[in-house]
Design a protein around this motif. Structure first.
Motif: not given
Length: 372
Positions: A326-339, A346-357
């Motif tokens: 699990l990694i931390k990300g910044i999300f900002y919803g369409a109705q949010c006043h702040r992020p 991270v998808k199953d089977g990924i054991d390397k530093p993840p990319t966006l994909d």
């Protein structure tokens, strides 16, 4: 198969060298640009003939628009870091396209617009007739002009101030439209599909009505098989999934052909950071990233505050089988006043530093959130 009637040809002993060269040049002119440049590397004579054919083809495409001012136009194009796209590039590639003599589509960075605008109006003598771009490409264009002189049309499109000129190319309606040329070479994306006669519709393709034409997207339907998604693969998309992001540095997604290495078309890719994807959703039923498959994970109507998102992290953290990363990300919803800081699995089977994909972001996509 084709045959040549030799009865009207002179015996080889009486033919002049210039006649041999003329016949060879005629044959070379039938080749597509990749074959033409390849055969030009076989020997000195073929190199000279190949360059001659390329220069003649290039002039044949642009002289109907520039006339005697072709050197001035090419100088302005180079000085403004401009690109040519559309049917003119297909004609340069060696594909028969009659519209190449009617329409010329030019792209420039935002700062290069004024110089090319002056050249088109004052040097070439074209008159501006419109400032409205087609809806399918308007979102990626900062400034647009359409010019006319007799029955010929020129369009000039500039990128947004904060974007690269390639953003226009990579937001084209289909993969077959993702092509351009400079004064020294040409480039086209998704070459394997292009050579196979397949054009994949992008996220902007649905803005082109089925009975309307826009550049290559409409003109090549008789030659290319138009595909809405990757379902024609009859298998999972793998790295061809339209939801995957690609970087312009990944050379396997593009094919570049130079005829002047001193003005190489690859200069366009130097020191830039441009990524693109074909679509936000995959509709290939064989792909595990298909929207209908991903939508079964969770359903919600959206979020506007921290309480609304609390239950999603619980679903992520207690999912079975558990996510290993699990990694931390910044999300900002369409109705949010702040992020908000949120966990991204991270998808199953990924054991390397993840990319966006590699991120399993469907939990948050379905909540109508946007990446920062």
């Amino acid at each position: 198969m084709f045959s040549v009637h030799v009865s009207h040809m002179k015996p080889p002993s009486t033919m002049k060298i210039t006649e041999y060269r003329d016949i060879a040049a005629m044959i070379l002119d039938l080749l597509v640009i990749t074959d033409l440049t390849a055969i030009s590397r076989t020997c000195q004579i073929m190199r000279e003939l190949g360059q001659e054919v390329i220069r003649r083809r290039f002039r044949h495409i642009l002289e109907p628009f520039a006339g005697n001012h072709l050197p001035s136009f090419l100088s302005a194009l180079r000085h403004g870091n401009g690109l040519i796209t559309g049917s003119s590039v297909r004609a340069m590639m060696g594909y028969n396209n009659s519209s190449a003599s009617r329409d010329l589509n030019i792209l420039v960075p935002y700062t290069g617009f004024d110089n090319l605008h002056e050249t088109i109006e004052h040097t070439l003598g074209f008159t501006s007739i419109s400032r409205v771009a087609h809806p399918a490409i308007a979102a990626s264009i900062g400034i647009f002009r359409k010019y006319k002189s007799k029955h010929r049309i020129i369009t000039l499109s500039a990128s947004h101030k904060d974007q690269n000129i390639l953003h226009i190319i990579l937001n084209a309606p289909t993969t077959a439209d993702m092509l351009f040329m400079t004064t020294g070479g040409l480039c086209y994306f998704y070459p394997n599909f292009y050579h196979a006669g397949i054009a994949i519709e992008s996220h902007s393709g649905n803005l082109v009505p089925n009975d309307k034409k826009l550049g290559c997207a409409g003109e090549i339907t008789d030659e290319f098989e138009m595909e809405k998604d990757m379902s024609f693969l009859n298998r999972t998309c793998n790295d061809l999934c339209p939801t995957f992001w690609h970087h312009v540095e990944e050379k396997r997604w593009r094919l570049c052909v130079d005829w002047n290495v001193e003005d190489s078309v690859t200069k366009v890719f130097h020191d830039i950071n441009v990524e693109w994807r074909l679509n936000r959703e995959c509709t290939n039923s064989e792909c595990p990233r298909c929207f209908t498959e991903m939508s079964q994970n969770c359903e919600c109507a959206g979020a506007s505050n921290r309480d609304d998102v609390k239950w999603i992290p619980r679903q992520i953290r207690y999912r079975k089988p558990p996510f290993l990363q699990l990694i931390k990300g910044i999300f900002y919803g369409a109705q949010c006043h702040r992020p908000f800081l949120v966990p991204i699995p991270v998808k199953d089977g990924i054991d390397k530093p993840p990319t966006l994909d590699d991120l399993d972001i469907n939990y948050w996509d379905l909540c109508h959130y946007s990446w920062l």
